[in-house]
Design a protein around this motif. Structure first.
Motif, mmCIF file in Angstrom:
data_model
loop_
_atom_site.group_PDB
_atom_site.id
_atom_site.type_symbol
_atom_site.label_atom_id
_atom_site.label_comp_id
_atom_site.label_asym_id
_atom_site.label_seq_id
_atom_site.Cartn_x
_atom_site.Cartn_y
_atom_site.Cartn_z
ATOM 1 N N VAL A 27 0.886 -1.095 0.079
ATOM 2 C CA VAL A 27 -0.115 0.092 -0.095
ATOM 3 C C VAL A 27 0.885 1.377 0.033
ATOM 4 O O VAL A 27 1.940 1.335 0.564
ATOM 5 C CB VAL A 27 -1.057 0.202 1.297
ATOM 6 N N ASP B 154 1.425 2.246 -5.924
ATOM 7 C CA ASP B 154 2.733 2.854 -5.690
ATOM 8 C C ASP B 154 2.488 4.327 -5.428
ATOM 9 O O ASP B 154 1.833 5.034 -6.289
ATOM 10 C CB ASP B 154 3.717 2.648 -6.980
ATOM 11 N N SER B 155 3.162 5.022 -4.416
ATOM 12 C CA SER B 155 2.691 6.459 -4.148
ATOM 13 C C SER B 155 2.949 7.312 -5.292
ATOM 14 O O SER B 155 2.366 8.314 -5.416
ATOM 15 C CB SER B 155 3.250 6.845 -2.571
ATOM 16 N N TYR C 282 5.100 -11.804 11.239
ATOM 17 C CA TYR C 282 5.450 -11.569 9.943
ATOM 18 C C TYR C 282 6.442 -10.423 9.845
ATOM 19 O O TYR C 282 7.441 -10.532 8.953
ATOM 20 C CB TYR C 282 4.263 -11.055 9.073
ATOM 21 N N ARG D 95 11.457 -8.186 8.475
ATOM 22 C CA ARG D 95 12.577 -7.279 8.706
ATOM 23 C C ARG D 95 13.575 -7.577 9.268
ATOM 24 O O ARG D 95 14.798 -6.843 9.278
ATOM 25 C CB ARG D 95 11.446 -6.023 9.654
HETATM 26 N N1 GSH Z 1 7.371 2.097 -3.382
HETATM 27 C C1 GSH Z 1 6.122 1.819 -2.738
HETATM 28 C C2 GSH Z 1 6.323 1.288 -1.332
HETATM 29 C C3 GSH Z 1 5.076 1.007 -0.557
HETATM 30 C C4 GSH Z 1 5.487 0.331 0.597
HETATM 31 O O1 GSH Z 1 6.690 -0.100 0.975
HETATM 32 N N2 GSH Z 1 4.381 -0.068 1.636
HETATM 33 C C5 GSH Z 1 4.625 -0.958 2.735
HETATM 34 C C6 GSH Z 1 3.882 -0.350 3.833
HETATM 35 S S1 GSH Z 1 4.828 1.200 4.421
HETATM 36 C C7 GSH Z 1 3.830 -2.004 2.547
HETATM 37 O O2 GSH Z 1 2.728 -2.170 1.966
HETATM 38 N N3 GSH Z 1 4.721 -3.349 2.878
HETATM 39 C C8 GSH Z 1 3.602 -4.507 2.510
HETATM 40 C C9 GSH Z 1 4.553 -5.685 3.357
HETATM 41 O O3 GSH Z 1 5.685 -5.350 3.601
HETATM 42 O O4 GSH Z 1 4.304 -6.914 3.032
HETATM 43 C C10 GSH Z 1 5.357 3.242 -2.628
HETATM 44 O O5 GSH Z 1 6.004 4.475 -2.852
HETATM 45 O O6 GSH Z 1 3.941 3.102 -2.624
#
Ligand code: GSH
Length: 229
Positions: free
Chosen positions: A55, A67-68, A129, A134
């Motif tokens: 998201v 994608d933002s 998760y 991470r």
């Molecule tokens: N490049 C993407 C990055 C988006 C992103 O990394 N979103 C994270 C939340 S901050 C996410 O959805 N992560 C899902 C996961 O880790 O499974 C954007 O700009 O939208």
């Protein structure tokens, strides 16, 4: 319009830095979106329809945008009569540079600072998760990261230098009025303030004043978000 966002146990308080940019961009365009809260473990299935694994995802009529950055470009293109996010092609190019520029200098060290705080606001499934995905990225356990964040915070604060310099002569990163570059940076500070009690900006800093100005935009959209309990 629907905007898919990331939440922890508290479904009211989205904390993704990328979603915050998008929320501010939508408000800048004078638009409104219904937000759909998702936990980390719900994201993959919920936004698969848009070909995304992350998201934000924006649904606007028949359009599904992930994608933002792409969402900002979409809003600018489809709503040209509303206030501009980039102020033309030069501004768009410069905002794109900022979009990448802050990844290694600011977002990565700040992630190291916040990682344990983020973990703590997630529900149990998401915590498992989050550790699994991470810990390899940070090269240590979340528990180890909890007490060893200070060097990353120092690096983050050192790397704020150009942004503080900039605010000596202009009110916003985009000039006299806020636009997408401000939202990129504001999203990062929202992320921190929502997940953590750590003070990452000094109160007497120009950045603090800038954030206060940003907090007041769009009926206090960003400012009214307190700390997650
Ligand atoms: N490049 C993407 C990055 C988006 C992103 O990394 N979103 C994270 C939340 S901050 C996410 O959805 N992560 C899902 C996961 O880790 O499974 C954007 O700009 O939208």
């Amino acid at each position: 319009m629907k905007l898919y966002e990331l939440v922890g146990r508290n479904k009211e308080k989205g904390f993704s830095p990328y979603v915050w940019r998008t929320k501010m961009a939508i408000a800048h365009k004078g638009l409104e979106a219904e937000t759909i809260p998702l936990t980390f473990t719900e994201i993959k299935d919920a936004v698969d329809f848009a070909g995304s694994k992350t998201v934000p995802v924006l649904v606007d009529g028949d359009h599904k945008v992930k994608d933002s950055w792409d969402i900002a470009c979409y809003l600018e293109e489809v709503y040209p009569d509303q206030p501009s996010l980039f102020g033309g092609s030069i501004g768009k190019g410069q905002a794109k540079l900022l979009n990448f520029q802050i990844v290694k200098s600011l977002l990565m060290p700040l992630f190291r600072v916040l990682v344990a705080d983020i973990h703590d606001i997630l529900d149990e499934d998401d915590q498992a998760y989050f550790c699994l995905t991470r810990e390899p990225r940070i090269g240590c356990s979340i528990e180890e990261a909890r007490n060893t964040y200070r060097p990353a915070l120092e690096l983050f604060q050192e790397n704020l230098w150009p942004y503080i310099q900039c605010l000596k002569t202009q009110k916003f990163f985009s000039g006299e009025a806020p636009a997408y570059s401000d939202y990129i940076l504001y999203g990062m500070f929202q992320w921190s303030r929502i997940v953590s009690t750590k003070n990452i900006i000094n109160q007497d800093d120009l950045l603090f004043e800038w954030r206060t100005r940003m907090d007041q935009l769009y009926d206090g959209l960003g400012g009214k978000v307190g700390l997650i309990n």
